[in-house]
Design a protein around this motif. Structure first.
Motif, mmCIF file in Angstrom:
data_model
loop_
_atom_site.group_PDB
_atom_site.id
_atom_site.type_symbol
_atom_site.label_atom_id
_atom_site.label_comp_id
_atom_site.label_asym_id
_atom_site.label_seq_id
_atom_site.Cartn_x
_atom_site.Cartn_y
_atom_site.Cartn_z
ATOM 1 N N ILE A 76 1.028 -1.287 0.136
ATOM 2 C CA ILE A 76 -0.114 0.047 -0.038
ATOM 3 C C ILE A 76 0.936 0.964 0.147
ATOM 4 C CG2 ILE A 76 -1.696 1.138 1.475
ATOM 5 C CD1 ILE A 76 -2.673 -1.453 2.223
ATOM 6 N N VAL A 77 1.949 1.256 0.788
ATOM 7 C CA VAL A 77 2.914 2.518 1.080
ATOM 8 C C VAL A 77 3.666 2.541 -0.292
ATOM 9 C CG1 VAL A 77 4.752 3.354 2.339
ATOM 10 C CG2 VAL A 77 2.941 2.374 3.484
ATOM 11 N N ARG A 78 3.970 1.696 -0.887
ATOM 12 C CA ARG A 78 4.643 1.470 -2.303
ATOM 13 C C ARG A 78 3.932 2.150 -3.368
ATOM 14 N NH1 ARG A 78 6.559 -3.269 -2.072
ATOM 15 N NH2 ARG A 78 4.741 -4.312 -3.479
ATOM 16 N N ARG A 79 2.659 1.575 -3.235
ATOM 17 C CA ARG A 79 1.646 2.153 -4.532
ATOM 18 C C ARG A 79 1.495 3.927 -4.116
ATOM 19 N NH1 ARG A 79 -2.534 -2.875 -5.348
ATOM 20 N NH2 ARG A 79 -1.325 -3.866 -7.029
ATOM 21 N N ILE A 80 1.188 4.216 -2.586
ATOM 22 C CA ILE A 80 0.750 5.429 -2.682
ATOM 23 C C ILE A 80 2.067 6.456 -3.027
ATOM 24 C CG2 ILE A 80 0.947 7.079 -0.357
ATOM 25 C CD1 ILE A 80 -1.312 5.152 0.627
ATOM 26 N N ASP A 81 3.111 5.889 -2.638
ATOM 27 C CA ASP A 81 4.534 6.591 -3.214
ATOM 28 C C ASP A 81 4.561 6.859 -4.809
ATOM 29 O OD1 ASP A 81 5.474 7.132 -0.894
ATOM 30 O OD2 ASP A 81 6.796 5.395 -0.673
ATOM 31 N N ASP A 94 -0.874 -0.562 8.126
ATOM 32 C CA ASP A 94 -1.323 -2.001 8.486
ATOM 33 C C ASP A 94 -2.700 -2.144 9.032
ATOM 34 O OD1 ASP A 94 0.872 -3.292 7.083
ATOM 35 O OD2 ASP A 94 2.310 -3.330 8.771
ATOM 36 N N ALA A 95 -2.495 -1.381 10.207
ATOM 37 C CA ALA A 95 -3.768 -1.462 11.149
ATOM 38 C C ALA A 95 -4.949 -1.151 10.288
ATOM 39 C CB ALA A 95 -4.001 -0.528 12.338
ATOM 40 N N GLY A 96 -5.110 -0.285 9.364
ATOM 41 C CA GLY A 96 -6.249 0.369 8.441
ATOM 42 C C GLY A 96 -6.556 -1.068 7.468
ATOM 43 N N ALA A 97 -5.483 -1.469 6.807
ATOM 44 C CA ALA A 97 -5.836 -2.487 5.988
ATOM 45 C C ALA A 97 -6.408 -3.815 6.654
ATOM 46 C CB ALA A 97 -4.487 -3.121 5.400
ATOM 47 N N ARG A 98 -5.842 -4.270 7.701
ATOM 48 C CA ARG A 98 -6.586 -5.219 8.657
ATOM 49 C C ARG A 98 -7.749 -5.190 9.266
ATOM 50 N NH1 ARG A 98 -1.476 -4.976 11.628
ATOM 51 N NH2 ARG A 98 -2.825 -4.364 13.632
ATOM 52 N N VAL A 99 -8.131 -3.878 9.470
ATOM 53 C CA VAL A 99 -9.388 -3.768 9.867
ATOM 54 C C VAL A 99 -10.493 -3.725 8.487
ATOM 55 C CG1 VAL A 99 -11.245 -1.807 10.416
ATOM 56 C CG2 VAL A 99 -8.881 -2.432 11.798
ATOM 57 N N LEU A 100 -9.952 -3.330 7.461
ATOM 58 C CA LEU A 100 -10.834 -3.257 6.428
ATOM 59 C C LEU A 100 -11.065 -4.832 5.699
ATOM 60 C CD1 LEU A 100 -12.304 -1.418 4.370
ATOM 61 C CD2 LEU A 100 -10.450 -1.379 2.586
ATOM 62 N N LEU A 101 -10.077 -5.492 5.895
ATOM 63 C CA LEU A 101 -10.067 -6.859 5.393
ATOM 64 C C LEU A 101 -11.061 -7.604 6.164
ATOM 65 C CD1 LEU A 101 -6.191 -8.532 4.775
ATOM 66 C CD2 LEU A 101 -8.522 -8.656 3.184
ATOM 67 N N ARG A 102 -10.981 -7.398 7.578
ATOM 68 C CA ARG A 102 -11.895 -8.051 8.784
ATOM 69 C C ARG A 102 -13.185 -7.558 8.518
ATOM 70 N NH1 ARG A 102 -11.283 -10.972 13.726
ATOM 71 N NH2 ARG A 102 -9.034 -10.423 13.671
ATOM 72 N N LEU A 103 -13.440 -6.337 7.971
ATOM 73 C CA LEU A 103 -14.758 -5.722 7.727
ATOM 74 C C LEU A 103 -15.367 -6.455 6.592
ATOM 75 C CD1 LEU A 103 -14.785 -2.074 8.159
ATOM 76 C CD2 LEU A 103 -16.684 -3.323 8.216
ATOM 77 N N ILE A 124 -6.386 2.876 -2.311
ATOM 78 C CA ILE A 124 -5.403 1.890 -2.632
ATOM 79 C C ILE A 124 -5.523 0.879 -1.638
ATOM 80 C CG2 ILE A 124 -2.857 1.381 -2.480
ATOM 81 C CD1 ILE A 124 -2.272 4.367 -4.002
ATOM 82 N N THR A 125 -5.972 1.119 -0.291
ATOM 83 C CA THR A 125 -5.863 0.128 0.643
ATOM 84 C C THR A 125 -7.235 -0.878 0.392
ATOM 85 O OG1 THR A 125 -5.332 1.343 2.450
ATOM 86 C CG2 THR A 125 -6.738 -0.445 3.153
ATOM 87 N N ALA A 126 -8.112 -0.258 -0.414
ATOM 88 C CA ALA A 126 -9.333 -1.020 -0.644
ATOM 89 C C ALA A 126 -8.722 -1.940 -2.057
ATOM 90 C CB ALA A 126 -10.354 -0.137 -1.206
#
Lengths: 427, 427
Positions: free
Chosen positions: B20-25, B405-414, B108-110
């Motif tokens: 995600i960070v690589r893509r944001i960059d 990471d925390a945001g991505a994990r929450v979204l995945l779990r959601l 990008i997280t999505a």
């Protein structure tokens, strides 16, 4: 009513007030642009105005000349030639888009009073000189009181190198005007030549109007301190930063402004304090301001009082900044001492006002005047004339004909009864 | 520590946060100028960014296309084709001199979460769509939420005639971008196609940081009212007008600013009020301000509360103006309703956060988001991710990798635990 009790009775010349107003109108026609009165130091308009003033001085029985800085100088001899003089004056430059009374009223009233005496063949045991100061406003070279400093012998020659916004140096502007910049020292006068300096001027404030009086005695030209303050907090989104997490520089500046106003309002020594300029950055509706700059202008007729007040104000805004976790920067950008009017002269001004039937009212001058420079070469006094609404430096500046008359009568009486300091003190 | 207890364990893909960070960059490198991230609606950079996002969507197993307003749309089918979708998204335009996280983090997280599911071959009883909204910031045509309004079917076609600062109409800009401006209606989605709209976004405020939490549940997107106020008093000379005769418009505005701040600080309903812009005229150090203009921005997560607050604030400044004999003019320049996040969705966001081991913390969004338009076509929820210092719309905008990471994990779990409204309500 004072005006009804004292109609324009000027020793057989009831038209003196009318003459003054007519001359003020004629002088105001000499302007950079026809619709907005603007007459800046060492411009062609300035020269044309000087020539007109010189001609009126001659008409009034004075010997007149332009000195090395552009001051219009007229001399009306006393009982015998070469006596020390009572100097009268004011300035003939203007701010941009000016009113026509600020400066010219005092200068033209002085010329017309001398003219009235000349018509009657009156001479006194002292000479009278009238000076039209070339630059009081300081619009062109950002340096004020150039004319009166030259007379007082305190002209700083280093300003000759200062350039105006078009890049012309003061030295070059003087040369183009027909003056010799290396000769300014010759404009300086000796203390022994001057018995006093006396200026009549519109009040530029609303106090005489609120007192219902056409004229007043000036106690002092108030000293002024100007500060530039800046507060730095933290910019942030107007929607996302909760109130308790903010470091809002504008809310901090607002608290300072309210505190400064409250401090000056409750002062019993006539202090005035003004925040005239403010700039909040970044300055968007939806962004908490991270930095704010503002100015503080503090004036008092007592230097000691002003200095204490400035220290108090700075302490208060320091406290506000500390409590709000804002970084404060305060710099003094300007600091002018108070120029007291001489008590012996103030008494004579008061006597002339009382002699014309008006209640004697004393007030300080919050605005600067040529007396601030003249104090270095003579004792100083001022007569204020009411101006409508206290408006000045604006085309709406206005003085009623009846107040012009009142001012002229007071000045005439003052001259007729003038006694130099030694005579006044021993009376 | 939550991060230590929950290392980046994403079903065999520990590199999701890094991706995600690589893509944001990579996305942030696509900018109008290399040193200041600026990516404005319908510019060549905007097009290049869209192409990159479309390629990532394809890589993540989605069918992707650009819709008629320039939204980047990707669809990941569910158990069988044509199921209603859970829509995820955020925007890919930026303000000028922007941070790189505002918009791209959620988008990008999505995409990367769908990619992770795709790798694992996971399908759900609903489709997932990811939308990169073309214009949320509204920099070019001064009209925000253009992308989400097109999806929600509330796009106002009259804005097609609006011109940017270079004189190009939105219609022409769409055509040059390769889109058909007469076809925008085709971007609109039916309510029956959407199970919910869910957006992850940086907080753009300091609340999560002050709570020590990487993520939070958004309760609502606060409504906002903006007012333009002006106070007119009387300009005057800073030296000549005594304090008690002044009608100082800036002192009056300062009192209003202090009152607005005090009112919002003592409010217990999370109200925020900001004066971000002020202009004092004439604005000179030695002149009492005769007129001051300033803006007021008031937000609350409750429309009723905001409306009462606005009325209270206006009453307070009216009282201040009346007491100071200042003329007050107040106009509403902007008024946005509050968009509440759907309780059934908020519960699922809270469950996902708790499931990842974090304390569940709820907060309103003071900033506007695409959910403000999406509410017209779907129930809406949002996840906030901590950003350093609450800084946003600035190059210093930053989110730590561990919070990504925390945001991505929450979204995945959601997504994994997502149940449509009917199923959720009957649970």
């Amino acid at each position: 009513m004072a005006d009804a009790e004292h109609p324009c009775d000027l020793g057989g010349d009831p038209s003196l007030g009318q003459e003054i107003v007519r001359r003020i109108d004629a002088l105001s026609a000499i302007s950079e642009t026809p619709d907005h009165l603007t007459r800046i130091f060492l411009t062609p308009e300035h020269r044309a105005a000087a020539d007109l003033l010189l001609s009126w001085m001659q008409e009034a029985g004075m010997v007149s000349h332009l000195d090395a800085i552009g001051n219009v100088c007229g001399r009306y001899e006393g009982d015998r030639p070469g006596l020390p003089c009572l100097m009268l004056g004011s300035h003939y430059d203007t701010v941009r888009d000016a009113g026509k009374w600020d400066g010219p009223l005092g200068l033209i009233t002085a010329i017309s009073c001398v003219g009235a005496m000349h018509k009657r063949g009156q001479r006194w045991p002292f000479a009278i000189e009238v000076i039209g100061f070339a630059d009081e406003e300081g619009v062109r070279f950002a340096s004020t009181l150039l004319g009166s400093r030259a007379i007082a012998g305190t002209f700083d020659e280093s300003v000759l190198g200062v350039r105006d916004s078009a890049g012309t140096s003061m030295r070059d502007a003087l040369s183009r005007f027909g003056l010799d910049p290396d000769h300014i020292g010759a404009a300086a006068r000796a203390r022994s030549e001057l018995l006093a300096y006396l200026e009549l001027h519109i009040e530029q404030g609303p106090v005489l109007e609120s007192q219902g009086l056409p004229v007043g005695v000036v106690t002092a030209i108030s000293g002024a301190t100007r500060l530039a303050a800046s507060l730095t907090g933290m910019a942030g989104h107007a929607g996302t930063v909760p109130m308790l997490l903010r470091r809002d520089a504008l809310a901090g500046a607002a608290e300072c402004i309210v505190a400064i106003e409250a401090f000056c309002r409750t002062d019993e020594g006539g202090l005035v304090g003004t925040v005239g300029y403010i700039h909040a950055m970044p300055g968007a509706t939806n962004v908490i301001p991270g930095q704010v700059s503002f100015t503080i202008d503090i004036r008092s007729a007592s230097d000691a009082h002003r200095k204490l007040a400035v220290a108090d104000v700075v302490r208060q805004i320091e406290t506000i900044a500390r409590r709000r976790k804002l970084l404060l920067q305060v710099d003094v950008t300007h600091d002018n001492r108070t120029v007291p009017c001489a008590p012996w002269l103030r008494r004579q001004v008061a006597d002339a006002i009382a002699g014309e039937g008006y209640r004697v009212f004393e007030l300080p001058s919050g605005a600067g005047h040529d007396g601030m420079a003249m104090i270095d070469v003579a004792d100083v006094a001022m007569v204020f004339v009411r101006c409508r609404g206290g408006i000045s430096h604006h085309p709406d500046e206005h003085t009623d004909m009846s107040d012009v008359d009142a001012g002229a009568r007071v000045l005439l009486r003052l001259i007729e009864n003038f006694r130099p300091r030694e005579a006044a003190d021993s009376a």
